[in-house]
Motif scaffolding. Sequence first.
Motif, mmCIF file in Angstrom:
data_model
loop_
_atom_site.group_PDB
_atom_site.id
_atom_site.type_symbol
_atom_site.label_atom_id
_atom_site.label_comp_id
_atom_site.label_asym_id
_atom_site.label_seq_id
_atom_site.Cartn_x
_atom_site.Cartn_y
_atom_site.Cartn_z
ATOM 1 N N PHE A 238 -4.249 -12.448 -15.198
ATOM 2 C CA PHE A 238 -4.506 -13.020 -13.880
ATOM 3 C C PHE A 238 -4.774 -11.898 -12.888
ATOM 4 O O PHE A 238 -4.498 -10.722 -13.160
ATOM 5 C CB PHE A 238 -3.329 -13.886 -13.411
ATOM 6 N N ASP A 239 -5.334 -12.277 -11.742
ATOM 7 C CA ASP A 239 -5.652 -11.308 -10.696
ATOM 8 C C ASP A 239 -4.916 -11.654 -9.411
ATOM 9 O O ASP A 239 -4.692 -12.831 -9.099
ATOM 10 C CB ASP A 239 -7.154 -11.302 -10.383
ATOM 11 N N THR A 240 -4.560 -10.619 -8.661
ATOM 12 C CA THR A 240 -4.171 -10.748 -7.268
ATOM 13 C C THR A 240 -5.066 -9.800 -6.474
ATOM 14 O O THR A 240 -5.810 -9.000 -7.059
ATOM 15 C CB THR A 240 -2.684 -10.417 -7.053
ATOM 16 N N HIS A 241 -5.008 -9.890 -5.146
ATOM 17 C CA HIS A 241 -5.956 -9.133 -4.338
ATOM 18 C C HIS A 241 -5.300 -8.580 -3.078
ATOM 19 O O HIS A 241 -4.192 -8.968 -2.714
ATOM 20 C CB HIS A 241 -7.152 -10.016 -3.952
ATOM 21 N N ALA A 242 -6.030 -7.697 -2.428
ATOM 22 C CA ALA A 242 -5.595 -7.147 -1.147
ATOM 23 C C ALA A 242 -6.818 -6.665 -0.382
ATOM 24 O O ALA A 242 -7.856 -6.343 -0.974
ATOM 25 C CB ALA A 242 -4.609 -5.997 -1.346
ATOM 26 N N LEU A 243 -6.688 -6.637 0.940
ATOM 27 C CA LEU A 243 -7.686 -6.020 1.804
ATOM 28 C C LEU A 243 -7.156 -4.659 2.228
ATOM 29 O O LEU A 243 -6.022 -4.552 2.707
ATOM 30 C CB LEU A 243 -7.953 -6.894 3.029
ATOM 31 N N VAL A 244 -7.963 -3.635 2.044
ATOM 32 C CA VAL A 244 -7.543 -2.269 2.334
ATOM 33 C C VAL A 244 -8.327 -1.758 3.541
ATOM 34 O O VAL A 244 -9.566 -1.738 3.526
ATOM 35 C CB VAL A 244 -7.773 -1.343 1.123
ATOM 36 N N ASP A 245 -7.594 -1.376 4.572
ATOM 37 C CA ASP A 245 -8.184 -0.805 5.777
ATOM 38 C C ASP A 245 -8.252 0.709 5.585
ATOM 39 O O ASP A 245 -7.237 1.406 5.674
ATOM 40 C CB ASP A 245 -7.327 -1.165 6.990
ATOM 41 N N ARG A 246 -9.437 1.205 5.308
ATOM 42 C CA ARG A 246 -9.580 2.632 5.019
ATOM 43 C C ARG A 246 -9.392 3.490 6.267
ATOM 44 O O ARG A 246 -9.019 4.655 6.159
ATOM 45 C CB ARG A 246 -10.948 2.898 4.386
ATOM 46 N N ARG A 247 -9.627 2.933 7.431
ATOM 47 C CA ARG A 247 -9.467 3.708 8.662
ATOM 48 C C ARG A 247 -7.996 3.889 9.011
ATOM 49 O O ARG A 247 -7.556 4.989 9.367
ATOM 50 C CB ARG A 247 -10.193 3.020 9.819
ATOM 51 N N GLU A 248 -7.219 2.802 8.885
ATOM 52 C CA GLU A 248 -5.810 2.853 9.267
ATOM 53 C C GLU A 248 -4.892 3.190 8.096
ATOM 54 O O GLU A 248 -3.708 3.472 8.299
ATOM 55 C CB GLU A 248 -5.391 1.507 9.874
ATOM 56 N N GLY A 249 -5.417 3.108 6.870
ATOM 57 C CA GLY A 249 -4.588 3.381 5.703
ATOM 58 C C GLY A 249 -3.582 2.292 5.405
ATOM 59 O O GLY A 249 -2.528 2.560 4.817
ATOM 60 N N THR A 250 -3.889 1.049 5.794
ATOM 61 C CA THR A 250 -2.975 -0.070 5.580
ATOM 62 C C THR A 250 -3.590 -1.074 4.609
ATOM 63 O O THR A 250 -4.799 -1.070 4.361
ATOM 64 C CB THR A 250 -2.645 -0.772 6.903
ATOM 65 N N THR A 251 -2.725 -1.940 4.078
ATOM 66 C CA THR A 251 -3.148 -2.935 3.094
ATOM 67 C C THR A 251 -2.616 -4.303 3.493
ATOM 68 O O THR A 251 -1.449 -4.429 3.879
ATOM 69 C CB THR A 251 -2.618 -2.567 1.692
ATOM 70 N N ILE A 252 -3.469 -5.316 3.408
ATOM 71 C CA ILE A 252 -3.072 -6.700 3.653
ATOM 72 C C ILE A 252 -3.047 -7.418 2.308
ATOM 73 O O ILE A 252 -4.097 -7.611 1.679
ATOM 74 C CB ILE A 252 -4.048 -7.407 4.614
ATOM 75 N N ALA A 253 -1.867 -7.787 1.833
ATOM 76 C CA ALA A 253 -1.741 -8.433 0.527
ATOM 77 C C ALA A 253 -2.344 -9.834 0.562
ATOM 78 O O ALA A 253 -2.152 -10.591 1.519
ATOM 79 C CB ALA A 253 -0.278 -8.504 0.119
ATOM 80 N N LYS A 254 -3.065 -10.173 -0.504
ATOM 81 C CA LYS A 254 -3.628 -11.513 -0.690
ATOM 82 C C LYS A 254 -3.283 -11.976 -2.108
ATOM 83 O O LYS A 254 -4.151 -12.230 -2.934
ATOM 84 C CB LYS A 254 -5.147 -11.485 -0.477
ATOM 85 N N ASP A 255 -1.981 -12.094 -2.367
ATOM 86 C CA ASP A 255 -1.520 -12.416 -3.714
ATOM 87 C C ASP A 255 -1.951 -13.805 -4.171
ATOM 88 O O ASP A 255 -2.049 -14.060 -5.375
ATOM 89 C CB ASP A 255 0.004 -12.309 -3.785
ATOM 90 N N ALA A 256 -2.194 -14.723 -3.246
ATOM 91 C CA ALA A 256 -2.589 -16.082 -3.622
ATOM 92 C C ALA A 256 -4.041 -16.164 -4.067
ATOM 93 O O ALA A 256 -4.431 -17.145 -4.706
ATOM 94 C CB ALA A 256 -2.353 -17.045 -2.461
ATOM 95 N N TRP A 257 -4.852 -15.168 -3.736
ATOM 96 C CA TRP A 257 -6.254 -15.191 -4.143
ATOM 97 C C TRP A 257 -6.333 -14.903 -5.638
ATOM 98 O O TRP A 257 -6.101 -13.781 -6.078
ATOM 99 C CB TRP A 257 -7.052 -14.148 -3.376
#
Length: 277
Positions: A208-227
């Motif tokens: 299975f897969d999970t996902h995240a959005l990675v902000d390369r400018r700020e160095g932060t990650t927004i988890a999107k485990d439900a995707w």
Amino acid sequence: MDSATPARLHVLLARDAPHAVVIRRGPSKHTAVIGWNRETDTFSLGQWLRGRIYERRCDLSPDGEHFLYFAMNGKWASSVKGSWTAISRAPYLKAITLFAKGDCWNGGGLFRYNHSYRLNEGLYAHALQWQDASLRRVDDADWQRQPGECPGIYYERLARDGWIAGVAYGDGSGGGVLPFDKPISDRWLLRKYAHAGPARHAGRGCYFDTHALVDRREGTTIAKDAWEWADVDRGRLVWAANGILGTTRIDTEGEPGADTLLHDFNAMKFERLVAPY
């Protein structure tokens, strides 16, 4: 189906045309294939199967015209021996090329070009039943990875379609996670975590897969485990979660925008449908 058990979705995007197929599973032994026109965001039901389609061993031709899939219905005394690899006219399932398999080792394949394909075979051979004259099987000697189970096809397909693999790591339960990145904009990355291991996870299985959005400018990650599926479609972010397909606007410099529903697949029920060919 029961709203407490959402449909499971996986999507194949045609890489040279605005077409896609959505593979919808649920209940576990019922699978539907739906065509998606990505220019108009309209959907057309192809056919249902009383059985399992192994979505990570499937592919869509670059022009979106043909669907290569591996399926199992467990009817081991049938002519296809209970499992088979087929090529159909998307989004239908009626085979124009058919290989009997007889087990669930390997199976499936990838399109090389619009009318040529490779089988995921290795030591576990298929038996050709019939083949459309316009389609040609090519030698699989140039696989980047050895033929195998779902990752053997899936990771190859991801790399072909622009995903960049990272460094694999353990998941703490005997399995592994391989991250893949695809740029959305100069600032944002979509990260796909491909999980594979012996443990079965409720509602997800062992792959299975999970996902995240990675902000390369700020160095932060927004988890999107439900995707459970996500990709970049001609500059827009598209994703599947809890039986729905959606899109999220990502501005080049801004924060992710609101989610927009494209289609809810949960209410679908099995239908006996005949392919128009």
